[in-house]
Design a protein around this motif. Structure first.
Motif, PDB file in Angstrom:
ATOM      1  N   ASP A  46     -19.527   8.681  -8.894  1.00 42.85           N
ATOM      2  CA  ASP A  46     -18.608   8.449 -10.002  1.00 42.85           C
ATOM      3  C   ASP A  46     -17.167   8.511  -9.510  1.00 42.85           C
ATOM      4  O   ASP A  46     -16.787   9.447  -8.808  1.00 42.85           O
ATOM      5  N   LYS A  47     -16.364   7.517  -9.880  1.00 44.66           N
ATOM      6  CA  LYS A  47     -14.978   7.478  -9.422  1.00 44.66           C
ATOM      7  C   LYS A  47     -14.205   8.715  -9.865  1.00 44.66           C
ATOM      8  O   LYS A  47     -13.422   9.273  -9.101  1.00 44.66           O
ATOM      9  N   ASN A  48     -14.424   9.163 -11.091  1.00 44.85           N
ATOM     10  CA  ASN A  48     -13.702  10.340 -11.574  1.00 44.85           C
ATOM     11  C   ASN A  48     -14.059  11.584 -10.784  1.00 44.85           C
ATOM     12  O   ASN A  48     -13.206  12.447 -10.559  1.00 44.85           O
ATOM     13  N   ARG A  51     -12.282  11.328  -7.374  1.00 43.24           N
ATOM     14  CA  ARG A  51     -10.830  11.531  -7.525  1.00 43.24           C
ATOM     15  C   ARG A  51     -10.450  13.005  -7.488  1.00 43.24           C
ATOM     16  O   ARG A  51      -9.302  13.344  -7.235  1.00 43.24           O
ATOM     17  N   HIS A  58     -13.718   6.405  -2.773  1.00 46.06           N
ATOM     18  CA  HIS A  58     -14.495   5.678  -3.784  1.00 46.06           C
ATOM     19  C   HIS A  58     -14.209   4.196  -3.627  1.00 46.06           C
ATOM     20  O   HIS A  58     -13.054   3.801  -3.607  1.00 46.06           O
ATOM     21  N   PRO A  59     -15.243   3.379  -3.504  1.00 51.25           N
ATOM     22  CA  PRO A  59     -16.655   3.773  -3.442  1.00 51.25           C
ATOM     23  C   PRO A  59     -16.990   4.438  -2.106  1.00 51.25           C
ATOM     24  O   PRO A  59     -16.313   4.194  -1.105  1.00 51.25           O
ATOM     25  N   ALA A 180      -9.606   9.019  -2.971  1.00 50.64           N
ATOM     26  CA  ALA A 180     -10.037   8.203  -4.102  1.00 50.64           C
ATOM     27  C   ALA A 180      -8.913   7.931  -5.105  1.00 50.64           C
ATOM     28  O   ALA A 180      -9.160   7.396  -6.170  1.00 50.64           O
ATOM     29  N   ARG A 181      -7.684   8.306  -4.755  1.00 46.33           N
ATOM     30  CA  ARG A 181      -6.540   8.008  -5.619  1.00 46.33           C
ATOM     31  C   ARG A 181      -5.297   7.831  -4.762  1.00 46.33           C
ATOM     32  O   ARG A 181      -5.264   8.285  -3.627  1.00 46.33           O
TER      33      ARG A 181
END
Length: 194
Positions: A46-48, A51, A58-59, A180-181
């Motif tokens: 899950d991206k969240n 993060r 991500h991915p 991821a961010r």
């Protein structure tokens, strides 16, 4: 407090790390094994969720996950699979010496605790149960007296979890990155005295 290298040395007759299991009411915490690859990918799919970590992109590509799992398996008594009754891995809890924050003196609080539960299993209290189980095990063996944790300021769920696990805010605030961010984000640091 036992230095990290001493934890890896087991006394004569002690159980090998791959056979250790920390039992709680609903969970077993066991060392990761190579067969956990798909489950590890599910935890961070899950991206969240990604993060809220520093080092999970991500991915998450299978090759990256294979390397991550190999590194985690090699770090004895550091990364623990969170398993439910049928041995299904639903998350990961760890105590590492990896840096969490920038600047001098950030390890003065002890090892860094992290916990992640796969999105499909969140909201069931597994994260708190895993943290409590691991910290009871650590305290009983007098491995550490103080444990550090941090969470991104926008991760209110982690803040609530750590509060429920008796962690206290230290007042330390650092700017941290996540694969991821984009950019840096505020992280809040906490400790728990065992």
């Amino acid at each position: 407090m036992i230095p990290r290298n001493d934890i890896d040395r087991r006394p004569a007759g002690a159980m090998p790390p791959e056979q250790i299991s920390i039992e709680t009411t609903r969970l077993s915490l066991t060392p990761l094994k190579p067969g956990d690859l798909d489950a590890l990918m599910a935890v961070f799919s899950d991206k969240n969720s990604a993060r809220m970590t520093h080092a999970i992109p991500h991915p998450l590509a299978r090759e990256e996950a294979e390397k991550l799992l190999a590194d985690m398996c090699a770090a004895r008594l550091t990364y623990w699979a969170v398993r439910i009754d049928d041995e299904q891995m639903v998350g990961l809890v760890s105590l590492t010496r990896q840096s969490c924050g920038k600047g001098p003196g950030l390890h003065s609080f002890g090892p860094n605790l992290s916990v992640f539960i796969a999105p499909a299993f969140q909201g069931k209290g597994y994260a708190l149960e895993a943290v409590e189980g691991l910290l009871r095990w650590v305290k009983k063996r007098k491995l550490h007296r103080v444990v550090h944790a941090a969470h991104f300021a926008d991760n209110e769920a982690s803040g609530a979890l750590l509060n429920n696990a008796d962690f206290l805010y230290t007042g330390r605030r650092t700017m941290e990155t996540s694969l991821a961010r984009e950019g840096e984000h505020l992280a809040l640091h906490m400790i728990r005295i065992l």
